[in-house]
Design an enzyme around this catalytic site. Sequence first.
Site, PDB file in Angstrom:
ATOM      1  N   LYS A  29      -9.590   2.399  -2.274  1.00 57.90           N
ATOM      2  CA  LYS A  29      -9.820   1.669  -1.284  1.00 57.90           C
ATOM      3  C   LYS A  29     -11.402   1.793  -0.596  1.00 57.90           C
ATOM      4  O   LYS A  29     -11.878   2.822  -0.552  1.00 57.90           O
ATOM      5  CB  LYS A  29      -8.854   2.187  -0.298  1.00 57.90           C
ATOM      6  CG  LYS A  29      -8.894   1.643   1.062  1.00 57.90           C
ATOM      7  CD  LYS A  29      -7.678   2.317   1.967  1.00 57.90           C
ATOM      8  CE  LYS A  29      -7.486   1.553   3.411  1.00 57.90           C
ATOM      9  NZ  LYS A  29      -6.163   2.138   4.006  1.00 57.90           N
TER      10      LYS A  29
ATOM     11  N   GLU B 257       0.886  -1.305  -0.111  1.00 60.17           N
ATOM     12  CA  GLU B 257       0.086  -0.090   0.108  1.00 60.17           C
ATOM     13  C   GLU B 257       0.794   1.143  -0.133  1.00 60.17           C
ATOM     14  O   GLU B 257       1.825   1.425   0.637  1.00 60.17           O
ATOM     15  CB  GLU B 257      -0.784  -0.013   1.154  1.00 60.17           C
ATOM     16  CG  GLU B 257      -1.714   1.113   1.340  1.00 60.17           C
ATOM     17  CD  GLU B 257      -2.860   1.318   2.389  1.00 60.17           C
ATOM     18  OE1 GLU B 257      -3.766   1.703   2.718  1.00 60.17           O
ATOM     19  OE2 GLU B 257      -2.128   0.552   3.527  1.00 60.17           O
TER      20      GLU B 257
ATOM     21  N   CYS C 171      -5.685  -2.884   2.557  1.00 55.16           N
ATOM     22  CA  CYS C 171      -5.362  -2.617   3.795  1.00 55.16           C
ATOM     23  C   CYS C 171      -6.659  -3.033   4.714  1.00 55.16           C
ATOM     24  O   CYS C 171      -7.189  -4.081   5.083  1.00 55.16           O
ATOM     25  CB  CYS C 171      -4.838  -1.249   3.967  1.00 55.16           C
ATOM     26  SG  CYS C 171      -4.037  -1.067   5.595  1.00 55.16           S
TER      27      CYS C 171
END
Length: 417
Positions: free
Chosen positions: A221, A146, A258
């Site tokens: 995300k 990330e 994440c």
Amino acid sequence: MEREGEEVVTGNGKPEGTHNPTDGSLCGFDSLHRLLQASLSPQVFQEVCRVLTGLNCGKALQGISLPDPAKELSSRHDFDLQAFGFLADKELLREPRIVRVGLIQNSIALPTTAPFQDQKRSIFQKLKPIIEAAGASGVNILCLQEAWTMPFAFCTREKSWCEFAEPVDGESTQFLQNFARKYNMVIVSPILERDVKHGETMWNTAVIIGNHGNIIGKHRKNHIPRVGDFNESTYYMEGNTGHPVFETGFGRIAINICYGRHHPLNWLAFGLNGAEIVFNPSATVGELSEPMWPVEARNAAIANSYFVGSINRVGTEIFPNPFTSGDGKPQHADFGHFYGSSHFSAPDASCTPSLSRHKDGLIISDMDLNLCRQLKDKWGFRMTARYEMYAEMLAHYVKPDFEPQVISDPLLHKNPS
């Protein structure tokens, strides 16, 4: 990859197991796997691994040999290099669908006080030999960590770090496109994106670069943390791309960035859209999440019958100005230790050992994608799921007048006679 009985020597020339509590190692070892291997008899270690890392098609996961150029790059540039192979049962009507996948974890290359362009270019140069090792090893799909082009500065809430943001077709994508073309390799590149067509808004985005150097697409995300030092919503908000699955020449892939790994429905949605491999590029620290790290991805692989590649950055990043996060703790200048430990999980509950907890690394896995359907047939999770019932429940839950379905004991609130 070390062999049983050999002394493992770290990059500083000391035998592994020499304890330095500040170096990010685990009691002086690169990983839990290596600590256990050094501490237990071979027979006990084998049985412990059966429980900790599972069995693939009834057998212990096997290491695979990599070409000498990859090993030489690992030795010259001091990064951890490991490789394993996931098998599937032989089928009568389908040929094996074996794809070679790689994950890269790394620390930053310069102090966070260095000029931003120098920091970025130094990370490019640091990753170049690791990507070359992946290419030399015949990796088909490669995923980076990330926000790989920068320090994970979102703890600071300082807006100067926004300068690292770039368009989807920006400098980092152009850098990786050359490797994609050179090695016929799909590359997943998680960056801080600046959307120049929509008010220069920023997103936490994964860019999917095809094996011909083309941009296949992007995913933003879905879930943004507001926990501890993870103040990411200062910079970007929840993504708007849904749960896309990208069909590449080597398989159908998705990216669960994440914090999305903490949301089971996020994993589920990628599976419902047909993903065979889901990558989880991350930046997470030991105090907050390390006990969860080996559990969540493995559970997702089992529940959704796909492979998972988990990537975490390495090292402790010190920032120029101390910060706090409203939790009553003293101000501090670092996030904590990013513990690496990147690994693969398979739908049959087997998983690889992890990369180093404190060194850059490349982990490679051969995986037969036929295993995905074989596990769907074996367990029947898709067939036995009650999606219509879940959908009805969720449809009620999102309404303002939702009432939980709780049935109380009628005697619970009565006074005893």
